[in-house]
Design a protein around this motif. Structure first.
Motif, PDB file in Angstrom:
ATOM      1  N   LEU A 156      85.456  63.097  69.085  1.00 14.98           N
ATOM      2  CA  LEU A 156      86.640  62.443  69.626  1.00 14.98           C
ATOM      3  C   LEU A 156      86.535  62.467  71.147  1.00 14.98           C
ATOM      4  CD1 LEU A 156      89.152  61.335  68.064  1.00 14.98           C
ATOM      5  CD2 LEU A 156      90.352  63.405  68.755  1.00 14.98           C
ATOM      6  N   LYS A 157      86.705  61.297  71.754  1.00 15.76           N
ATOM      7  CA  LYS A 157      86.730  61.260  73.217  1.00 15.76           C
ATOM      8  C   LYS A 157      87.881  60.375  73.687  1.00 15.76           C
ATOM      9  CE  LYS A 157      82.899  57.906  73.439  1.00 15.76           C
ATOM     10  NZ  LYS A 157      81.540  57.700  73.991  1.00 15.76           N
ATOM     11  N   MET A 158      88.347  60.661  74.889  1.00 17.96           N
ATOM     12  CA  MET A 158      89.535  59.964  75.387  1.00 17.96           C
ATOM     13  C   MET A 158      89.623  60.142  76.894  1.00 17.96           C
ATOM     14  SD  MET A 158      92.100  62.926  74.032  1.00 17.96           S
ATOM     15  CE  MET A 158      90.833  63.424  72.851  1.00 17.96           C
ATOM     16  N   ASN A 159      90.441  59.333  77.526  1.00 14.40           N
ATOM     17  CA  ASN A 159      90.805  59.509  78.924  1.00 14.40           C
ATOM     18  C   ASN A 159      92.250  59.987  78.974  1.00 14.40           C
ATOM     19  OD1 ASN A 159      88.293  58.496  79.664  1.00 14.40           O
ATOM     20  ND2 ASN A 159      89.056  56.395  79.802  1.00 14.40           N
ATOM     21  N   ALA A 160      92.572  60.797  80.000  1.00 18.41           N
ATOM     22  CA  ALA A 160      93.931  61.335  80.078  1.00 18.41           C
ATOM     23  C   ALA A 160      94.262  61.689  81.528  1.00 18.41           C
ATOM     24  CB  ALA A 160      94.074  62.572  79.203  1.00 18.41           C
ATOM     25  N   ALA A 212      98.263  66.069  81.899  1.00 14.80           N
ATOM     26  CA  ALA A 212      98.421  66.190  80.452  1.00 14.80           C
ATOM     27  C   ALA A 212      97.341  67.047  79.793  1.00 14.80           C
ATOM     28  CB  ALA A 212      98.422  64.804  79.818  1.00 14.80           C
ATOM     29  N   VAL A 213      96.313  67.433  80.561  1.00 15.52           N
ATOM     30  CA  VAL A 213      95.167  68.132  79.975  1.00 15.52           C
ATOM     31  C   VAL A 213      95.551  69.447  79.288  1.00 15.52           C
ATOM     32  CG1 VAL A 213      92.987  69.306  80.511  1.00 15.52           C
ATOM     33  CG2 VAL A 213      93.445  67.034  81.435  1.00 15.52           C
ATOM     34  N   PRO A 214      96.348  70.316  79.879  1.00 10.80           N
ATOM     35  CA  PRO A 214      96.701  71.568  79.168  1.00 10.80           C
ATOM     36  C   PRO A 214      97.366  71.314  77.821  1.00 10.80           C
ATOM     37  CG  PRO A 214      97.271  71.732  81.486  1.00 10.80           C
ATOM     38  CD  PRO A 214      96.906  70.301  81.254  1.00 10.80           C
ATOM     39  N   ALA A 215      98.269  70.332  77.763  1.00 18.72           N
ATOM     40  CA  ALA A 215      98.955  70.042  76.499  1.00 18.72           C
ATOM     41  C   ALA A 215      97.987  69.459  75.475  1.00 18.72           C
ATOM     42  CB  ALA A 215     100.114  69.081  76.741  1.00 18.72           C
ATOM     43  N   ILE A 216      97.049  68.628  75.927  1.00 17.43           N
ATOM     44  CA  ILE A 216      96.063  68.029  75.011  1.00 17.43           C
ATOM     45  C   ILE A 216      95.134  69.104  74.462  1.00 17.43           C
ATOM     46  CG2 ILE A 216      94.045  66.508  74.911  1.00 17.43           C
ATOM     47  CD1 ILE A 216      95.548  64.612  76.795  1.00 17.43           C
ATOM     48  N   ILE A 217      94.666  69.989  75.333  1.00 23.43           N
ATOM     49  CA  ILE A 217      93.778  71.065  74.882  1.00 23.43           C
ATOM     50  C   ILE A 217      94.490  71.958  73.871  1.00 23.43           C
ATOM     51  CG2 ILE A 217      92.602  73.182  75.621  1.00 23.43           C
ATOM     52  CD1 ILE A 217      91.830  71.751  78.192  1.00 23.43           C
ATOM     53  N   ALA A 218      95.765  72.218  74.089  1.00 22.07           N
ATOM     54  CA  ALA A 218      96.535  73.040  73.156  1.00 22.07           C
ATOM     55  C   ALA A 218      96.722  72.343  71.814  1.00 22.07           C
ATOM     56  CB  ALA A 218      97.888  73.377  73.760  1.00 22.07           C
ATOM     57  N   ALA A 219      96.734  71.000  71.838  1.00 21.75           N
ATOM     58  CA  ALA A 219      96.999  70.244  70.609  1.00 21.75           C
ATOM     59  C   ALA A 219      95.761  70.002  69.766  1.00 21.75           C
ATOM     60  CB  ALA A 219      97.635  68.898  70.962  1.00 21.75           C
ATOM     61  N   SER A 228      89.750  72.134  68.317  1.00 20.86           N
ATOM     62  CA  SER A 228      88.320  71.854  68.474  1.00 20.86           C
ATOM     63  C   SER A 228      87.475  73.076  68.176  1.00 20.86           C
ATOM     64  CB  SER A 228      88.034  71.382  69.907  1.00 20.86           C
ATOM     65  OG  SER A 228      88.429  72.375  70.831  1.00 20.86           O
ATOM     66  N   LEU A 229      86.143  72.844  68.033  1.00 23.36           N
ATOM     67  CA  LEU A 229      85.219  73.947  67.837  1.00 23.36           C
ATOM     68  C   LEU A 229      85.253  74.901  69.032  1.00 23.36           C
ATOM     69  CD1 LEU A 229      82.045  72.133  66.425  1.00 23.36           C
ATOM     70  CD2 LEU A 229      83.736  73.448  65.166  1.00 23.36           C
ATOM     71  N   ARG A 230      85.276  74.347  70.213  1.00 23.56           N
ATOM     72  CA  ARG A 230      85.413  75.080  71.465  1.00 23.56           C
ATOM     73  C   ARG A 230      86.404  74.286  72.315  1.00 23.56           C
ATOM     74  NH1 ARG A 230      82.976  78.108  68.755  1.00 23.56           N
ATOM     75  NH2 ARG A 230      81.008  79.190  69.147  1.00 23.56           N
ATOM     76  N   ASP A 231      86.674  74.743  73.517  1.00 25.18           N
ATOM     77  CA  ASP A 231      87.513  73.942  74.409  1.00 25.18           C
ATOM     78  C   ASP A 231      86.832  72.595  74.648  1.00 25.18           C
ATOM     79  OD1 ASP A 231      89.398  75.893  74.609  1.00 25.18           O
ATOM     80  OD2 ASP A 231      88.633  76.721  76.495  1.00 25.18           O
ATOM     81  N   PRO A 232      87.601  71.511  74.719  1.00 24.93           N
ATOM     82  CA  PRO A 232      86.992  70.204  74.946  1.00 24.93           C
ATOM     83  C   PRO A 232      86.238  70.145  76.268  1.00 24.93           C
ATOM     84  CG  PRO A 232      89.293  69.998  74.257  1.00 24.93           C
ATOM     85  CD  PRO A 232      89.054  71.448  74.541  1.00 24.93           C
ATOM     86  N   THR A 279      85.430  66.155  72.370  1.00 26.76           N
ATOM     87  CA  THR A 279      85.438  67.336  71.512  1.00 26.76           C
ATOM     88  C   THR A 279      85.006  66.960  70.101  1.00 26.76           C
ATOM     89  OG1 THR A 279      86.791  69.225  70.842  1.00 26.76           O
ATOM     90  CG2 THR A 279      87.843  67.068  70.758  1.00 26.76           C
ATOM     91  N   ILE A 280      84.865  67.975  69.259  1.00 29.40           N
ATOM     92  CA  ILE A 280      84.542  67.795  67.835  1.00 29.40           C
ATOM     93  C   ILE A 280      85.656  68.443  67.037  1.00 29.40           C
ATOM     94  CG2 ILE A 280      82.946  68.413  65.981  1.00 29.40           C
ATOM     95  CD1 ILE A 280      80.711  68.398  68.097  1.00 29.40           C
ATOM     96  N   ILE A 281      86.188  67.706  66.049  1.00 28.21           N
ATOM     97  CA  ILE A 281      87.276  68.239  65.236  1.00 28.21           C
ATOM     98  C   ILE A 281      87.031  67.907  63.768  1.00 28.21           C
ATOM     99  CG2 ILE A 281      88.924  68.018  67.124  1.00 28.21           C
ATOM    100  CD1 ILE A 281      90.122  65.618  65.676  1.00 28.21           C
ATOM    101  N   ASP A 282      87.766  68.567  62.885  1.00 28.00           N
ATOM    102  CA  ASP A 282      87.696  68.254  61.457  1.00 28.00           C
ATOM    103  C   ASP A 282      88.242  66.855  61.205  1.00 28.00           C
ATOM    104  OD1 ASP A 282      86.629  70.703  60.751  1.00 28.00           O
ATOM    105  OD2 ASP A 282      88.587  71.634  60.430  1.00 28.00           O
TER     106      ASP A 282
END
Length: 286
Positions: free
Chosen positions: A217-221, A225-232, A235-239, A254-257
């Motif tokens: 998964l990749k995105m621009n932000a 908003a980065v702290p809220a996105i990382i919390a949401a 991921s396997l590790r931090d994005p 990042t990589i997610i299920d």
């Protein structure tokens, strides 16, 4: 020399090797496939036989189920688990079954009766451990149709249970959970060059299996908003966060299920993410 399972696991095994980076080709009648790796030569044989050929040294390594390793009593190195089958990525079970309307409720109720299975030695050990005297006979397929006319019970493998339900069978007990394993001959495992190759096969096959349940998964932000996105994002590790040409924006990857994507995308959008891209993966190596 690599032993590959012929039969129900054949197509899923070819697909797994393809994702791992090896192309295995052969016609439907050939037991000698072509592998696009000069270090690998392979043979397709029945999964029931792979562990014996690995133990005896005809194969350096091979893929077969835990059930057939135990059934054959094969003395081999179990290199890694590869949980896949023709129908799912879950473990299969060998179960003791009777007809739905049978009065048999426990294994002890089968004393003096007849049980059919392909897994004969495992079945005999199972009943011996429970001190239940039964006659275990080998079944050469279509085992589920033999109850109750030909035998009193059967021991068969199931992935989803749908075939058992379709044949009006009821599970009494589970003997064994099984999955595919990569196994190696002990002498081959002791050879440094062969061991390195077998470990490479294990690494890439595990990576290919791990990738089946995950996506990138990749995105621009906006930076705020980065702290809220990382919390949401689970991921396997931090994005990975990379700067963009616009000083107030960053790119995240990042990589997610795969199973959580449908829930997380609306949340990411609401947090201000844009240009969200989901993409498939071939391998995930930890």
């Amino acid at each position: 020399m690599l032993g590959l399972p012929k039969g129900s696991l054949e197509e899923s095994t070819r697909g797994l090797f393809a994702k791992a980076g090896w192309r295995i080709t052969s016609n439907s009648r050939s037991y000698r496939p072509s592998i696009d790796d000069p270090e690998l030569d392979g043979r397709f044989v029945r999964a029931q036989e792979v562990s014996r050929y690995v133990e005896h040294g005809f194969f350096d390594c091979g893929l077969t189920g835990l059930d057939w390793i135990q059934e054959n009593g094969s003395d081999v190195v179990e290199v890694c688990d590869l949980v896949y089958s023709r129908a799912s990525t879950a473990k299969s079970r060998w179960v003791l079954c009777v007809a739905e309307d049978s009065p048999i409720r426990t294994p002890a109720d089968l004393a003096g009766k007849r049980v059919a299975t392909e897994l004969v030695q495992t079945a005999k050990r199972y009943f011996a451990a429970k001190q239940v005297p039964v006659e275990v006979e080998v079944s050469w397929g279509a085992t589920e149709v033999k109850v109750p006319d030909l035998v009193d019970a059967l021991i068969d493998i199931t992935e989803t249970g749908s075939s058992l339900r379709a044949n009006k069978l009821r599970i009494v007990d589970t003997l064994l959970e099984t999955n595919t394993k990569l196994i190696a001959n002990k002498n081959s495992w002791a050879d440094p060059a062969k061991r390195r190759k077998i470990e490479t096969i294990a690494l890439l096959l595990r990576g290919a299996l791990e990738a089946e349940s995950k996506v990138g998964l990749k995105m621009n932000a906006p930076k705020h908003a980065v702290p809220a996105i990382i919390a949401a994002v689970p991921s396997l590790r931090d994005p990975t966060v990379s700067p963009l040409s616009h000083p107030d924006w960053v790119a995240l990857e990042t990589i997610i299920d795969q199973s959580v994507v449908r829930e997380i995308l609306p949340q990411l959008k609401a947090l201000g993410a844009e240009g969200i891209v989901e993409y498939p993966l071939n391998k995930v190596v930890y």
